[in-house]
Design a protein around this motif. Sequence first.
Motif, mmCIF file in Angstrom:
data_model
loop_
_atom_site.group_PDB
_atom_site.id
_atom_site.type_symbol
_atom_site.label_atom_id
_atom_site.label_comp_id
_atom_site.label_asym_id
_atom_site.label_seq_id
_atom_site.Cartn_x
_atom_site.Cartn_y
_atom_site.Cartn_z
ATOM 1 N N GLU A 396 25.542 37.308 70.762
ATOM 2 C CA GLU A 396 25.641 36.273 71.793
ATOM 3 C C GLU A 396 25.023 36.709 73.121
ATOM 4 O O GLU A 396 24.446 35.892 73.850
ATOM 5 C CB GLU A 396 27.112 35.885 71.999
ATOM 6 N N ASN A 397 25.135 38.004 73.432
ATOM 7 C CA ASN A 397 24.579 38.480 74.709
ATOM 8 C C ASN A 397 23.066 38.683 74.647
ATOM 9 O O ASN A 397 22.428 39.014 75.642
ATOM 10 C CB ASN A 397 25.261 39.787 75.131
ATOM 11 N N LYS A 398 22.476 38.466 73.455
ATOM 12 C CA LYS A 398 21.033 38.658 73.294
ATOM 13 C C LYS A 398 20.253 37.349 73.235
ATOM 14 O O LYS A 398 19.022 37.365 73.219
ATOM 15 C CB LYS A 398 20.749 39.442 72.005
ATOM 16 N N ILE A 399 20.956 36.248 73.177
ATOM 17 C CA ILE A 399 20.265 34.977 72.969
ATOM 18 C C ILE A 399 20.789 33.943 73.959
ATOM 19 O O ILE A 399 22.002 33.732 74.081
ATOM 20 C CB ILE A 399 20.424 34.507 71.504
ATOM 21 N N ASP A 400 19.890 33.325 74.673
ATOM 22 C CA ASP A 400 20.248 32.324 75.688
ATOM 23 C C ASP A 400 20.256 30.937 75.042
ATOM 24 O O ASP A 400 19.201 30.406 74.691
ATOM 25 C CB ASP A 400 19.249 32.381 76.835
ATOM 26 N N TYR A 408 27.499 21.740 69.299
ATOM 27 C CA TYR A 408 28.158 22.876 68.648
ATOM 28 C C TYR A 408 27.288 24.126 68.718
ATOM 29 O O TYR A 408 26.069 24.079 68.556
ATOM 30 C CB TYR A 408 28.510 22.520 67.202
ATOM 31 N N LYS A 409 27.976 25.267 68.928
ATOM 32 C CA LYS A 409 27.270 26.526 69.159
ATOM 33 C C LYS A 409 26.395 26.942 67.985
ATOM 34 O O LYS A 409 25.328 27.520 68.177
ATOM 35 C CB LYS A 409 28.283 27.644 69.452
ATOM 36 N N ASP A 410 26.868 26.704 66.754
ATOM 37 C CA ASP A 410 26.073 27.151 65.603
ATOM 38 C C ASP A 410 24.775 26.363 65.481
ATOM 39 O O ASP A 410 23.755 26.902 65.047
ATOM 40 C CB ASP A 410 26.889 27.088 64.311
ATOM 41 N N TYR A 411 24.778 25.099 65.887
ATOM 42 C CA TYR A 411 23.537 24.332 65.936
ATOM 43 C C TYR A 411 22.597 24.939 66.982
ATOM 44 O O TYR A 411 21.401 25.100 66.747
ATOM 45 C CB TYR A 411 23.807 22.872 66.274
ATOM 46 N N LYS A 415 18.988 26.872 65.903
ATOM 47 C CA LYS A 415 17.732 26.330 66.410
ATOM 48 C C LYS A 415 17.007 27.344 67.302
ATOM 49 O O LYS A 415 15.794 27.544 67.184
ATOM 50 C CB LYS A 415 17.988 25.025 67.165
ATOM 51 N N LYS A 416 17.756 27.979 68.178
ATOM 52 C CA LYS A 416 17.146 28.977 69.071
ATOM 53 C C LYS A 416 16.643 30.172 68.271
ATOM 54 O O LYS A 416 15.547 30.701 68.539
ATOM 55 C CB LYS A 416 18.177 29.430 70.108
ATOM 56 N N PHE A 417 17.394 30.584 67.268
ATOM 57 C CA PHE A 417 17.003 31.729 66.436
ATOM 58 C C PHE A 417 15.735 31.406 65.644
ATOM 59 O O PHE A 417 14.864 32.257 65.465
ATOM 60 C CB PHE A 417 18.148 32.106 65.503
ATOM 61 N N ALA A 418 15.626 30.159 65.191
ATOM 62 C CA ALA A 418 14.420 29.742 64.477
ATOM 63 C C ALA A 418 13.199 29.808 65.394
ATOM 64 O O ALA A 418 12.110 30.215 64.978
ATOM 65 C CB ALA A 418 14.592 28.338 63.919
ATOM 66 N N TYR A 432 32.373 20.936 58.182
ATOM 67 C CA TYR A 432 33.766 20.786 58.609
ATOM 68 C C TYR A 432 33.998 19.388 59.173
ATOM 69 O O TYR A 432 33.065 18.745 59.673
ATOM 70 C CB TYR A 432 34.111 21.803 59.705
ATOM 71 N N SER A 433 35.231 18.949 59.111
ATOM 72 C CA SER A 433 35.617 17.687 59.741
ATOM 73 C C SER A 433 35.527 17.831 61.255
ATOM 74 O O SER A 433 35.461 18.945 61.794
ATOM 75 C CB SER A 433 37.040 17.308 59.339
ATOM 76 N N GLU A 434 35.534 16.709 61.947
ATOM 77 C CA GLU A 434 35.379 16.721 63.402
ATOM 78 C C GLU A 434 36.421 17.610 64.073
ATOM 79 O O GLU A 434 36.107 18.366 64.999
ATOM 80 C CB GLU A 434 35.470 15.291 63.944
ATOM 81 N N ASP A 435 37.663 17.543 63.609
ATOM 82 C CA ASP A 435 38.733 18.317 64.235
ATOM 83 C C ASP A 435 38.621 19.808 63.983
ATOM 84 O O ASP A 435 39.202 20.612 64.723
ATOM 85 C CB ASP A 435 40.098 17.833 63.737
ATOM 86 N N HIS A 436 37.890 20.189 62.953
ATOM 87 C CA HIS A 436 37.838 21.606 62.577
ATOM 88 C C HIS A 436 36.449 22.220 62.741
ATOM 89 O O HIS A 436 36.231 23.351 62.300
ATOM 90 C CB HIS A 436 38.291 21.775 61.125
ATOM 91 N N LYS A 437 35.525 21.518 63.388
ATOM 92 C CA LYS A 437 34.165 22.052 63.500
ATOM 93 C C LYS A 437 34.125 23.386 64.248
ATOM 94 O O LYS A 437 33.239 24.220 64.002
ATOM 95 C CB LYS A 437 33.241 21.029 64.174
ATOM 96 N N TYR A 438 35.066 23.599 65.131
ATOM 97 C CA TYR A 438 35.094 24.860 65.868
ATOM 98 C C TYR A 438 35.231 26.060 64.930
ATOM 99 O O TYR A 438 34.804 27.175 65.264
ATOM 100 C CB TYR A 438 36.244 24.852 66.883
ATOM 101 N N LEU A 439 35.774 25.847 63.741
ATOM 102 C CA LEU A 439 35.949 26.932 62.789
ATOM 103 C C LEU A 439 34.610 27.436 62.236
ATOM 104 O O LEU A 439 34.527 28.575 61.755
ATOM 105 C CB LEU A 439 36.836 26.495 61.619
ATOM 106 N N GLY A 440 33.581 26.611 62.308
ATOM 107 C CA GLY A 440 32.279 27.016 61.794
ATOM 108 C C GLY A 440 31.290 27.444 62.851
ATOM 109 O O GLY A 440 30.182 27.900 62.522
ATOM 110 N N GLU A 441 31.656 27.324 64.127
ATOM 111 C CA GLU A 441 30.679 27.513 65.201
ATOM 112 C C GLU A 441 30.172 28.940 65.357
ATOM 113 O O GLU A 441 29.081 29.153 65.893
ATOM 114 C CB GLU A 441 31.271 27.054 66.532
#
Length: 470
Positions: A396-400, A408-411, A415-418, A432-441
Motif C-alpha cells: 500500500e505504501n508503494k502505490i498511489d 472499492y480499494k481492490d478495484y 487498475k493501478k497495478f495494471a 461479495y454482496s454490497e454489505d460485505h464488499k469490504y471483506l474483499g478489498e
Amino acid sequence: MSLTLLLRRLSYQRSQTLLAAVSAHTGIVKQIKPVQIVRNNSKQAGVMSDKFSLPTRYGTGEKSVWVEYIQLNLEYKPAVNLGQGFPDYHAPDHVRKALADIAVGDNPLLNQYTRGFGHPRLVQNLSKIYSPLIGREIDPFNEILVSSGAYEALFSSILGHVDTGDEVIVIEPFFDCYDFMIRSAGGIPRFIPLTPKKTSGDITSADWVLDEKELEKMFNSRTKMIILNTPHNPLGKVFTQRELELIADLCKKHNVLCLSDEVYEWMVYEPNKHIRIATLPGMWERTITVGSAGKTFSVTGWKIGWAYGPANLMRNLQVVHQNCVYTCCTPVQEAVARSFDYELARINSPDCYLVALKRELLPKRDYLVKILKENGFKPTVPEAGYFIVADWTQLENKIDLSQEPDKYKDYRFTKKFAKEASLLGIPPSAFYSEDHKYLGENFARFCFIKKDENLEMTEKLMKQWNAKKK
C-alpha cells in the motif's frame, strides 16, 4: 442522412429554395412535400423513457466485472493477463482434433440441431463418467441436462426452482452471477462469508471457514436453496467431509435444495479430495450438480456445461432450458463426447487428462505463489482450481491509488497495478454482496493456468515494478 431527409426537416419554402440551388448544380429535381416538424416534448419523452426502461428485476444494469475488465485488458494492453480464468495455451490434441474432424466429416447431421436436452452420445458418456463417482446409475436421458456452459446450467437451476420470495443462501465470495440470477427469479439472496481463521504465517484455502452457528441461523421455512461451490472459486477451497455434512444436515432438516457448482472438480491438489455432496446420505434427491466441459478439457470458449440430479428436479431445468436455449451446439457437444470416449478408454491411466490436469497445474500454482510472496503479496495457497487470492496491503505504501476513482480499494489497486506493472488481476470485492464488499478489498485474484513463459514474465514485471518503488 440522405439529402431528402435533410430537406424535409427544413421549412417547405426554404427547402424549395435550397432544392432549386442544388438542382442547378446536380441536375436533380425532386418535389418535396411539406412536413410538420414535431418538437421534442420533454414530458412525452419522459413517459416513453419510463415505459422502455430496464425491468426492475435487472437492477440498474450495472456492468459485470468481466465486461469491465475485458475492456480494460483491451485498453491497458497489459503484458500478462492474469485476470481472466482461461488457459493461454492449447487444449489436449485429441480434444481439438475431435472438433476439427467433425466440422469436415462425412456426417452432415453433426452440423444440425441435436436433442434439446443433450446430444445423445454426450449424455451417455456423462452418465459413464459420473455414475461410478456418485455410486448410482444416472439416467442419461432424464437425469442429465447439457447446457450452454455451466453458466446456463446455473441459470436453469435457479430460474427453474426459485420463486418469488424464496430465500437462497450464498456463500461468499461467490461467482458473481449467482446474486443476479436469484434476483431475476424473484428470490432473496442471503449471504454468509468464508473468513480466514488466521491472519499470520502461510495461509491456505482450508483456513477460510464458515461460521457454523451463523449458517444454522440462516436456514428457515423460506429457504429454498443453498448454493455450494466446491472446489471454490476464487479461493480454491475444497470443502471437507465435516463441512459438507453440516450443510447436508441443514438441507435435510429444513427441506432445502443444494445447487452444487463443481466445475473445478478435476483440479484438486493432493492430499485433498473432492467430495460430491450428492453422495452423502439423503442428498441425491435434493442436489443438482453442475459441471463444465470448458474447465474439464481446458476449452472455455466451447461453452458446454451440464447439470445432473434426480429426474423430478431436472424437469424444472428442462422447462427453463427449452424456452431459453432449447439446444446447444451439436458439433461441440459431439467433440466433448468424443473427448470423453478418449479419456474413458484410459480412465485408470496417469495420462488420463482428468487426473493429469492437476499434475500439470501444481507447479504453476507453486511458482506463482513464490512470485507473489517474493514481491510483497500474501497469497492464500489454493487447494484446488487455478486462481490465487493474494492480500496486497503490504504494498500500500508503494502505490498511489488517489487518482483512481473507483469506490472499492481492490478495484483501484488492480487498475493501478495494471497500468504500472503491466499485470492484470481481478478485484475480489466483485464476488461479495454490497454489505460485505469490504471483506474483499484487501485482495486481488490472479490466474495461473498460463504458459510458463507468461508466468516467467510475471516474475520479471513484478520485480521491475518493485525495484522502481524502493
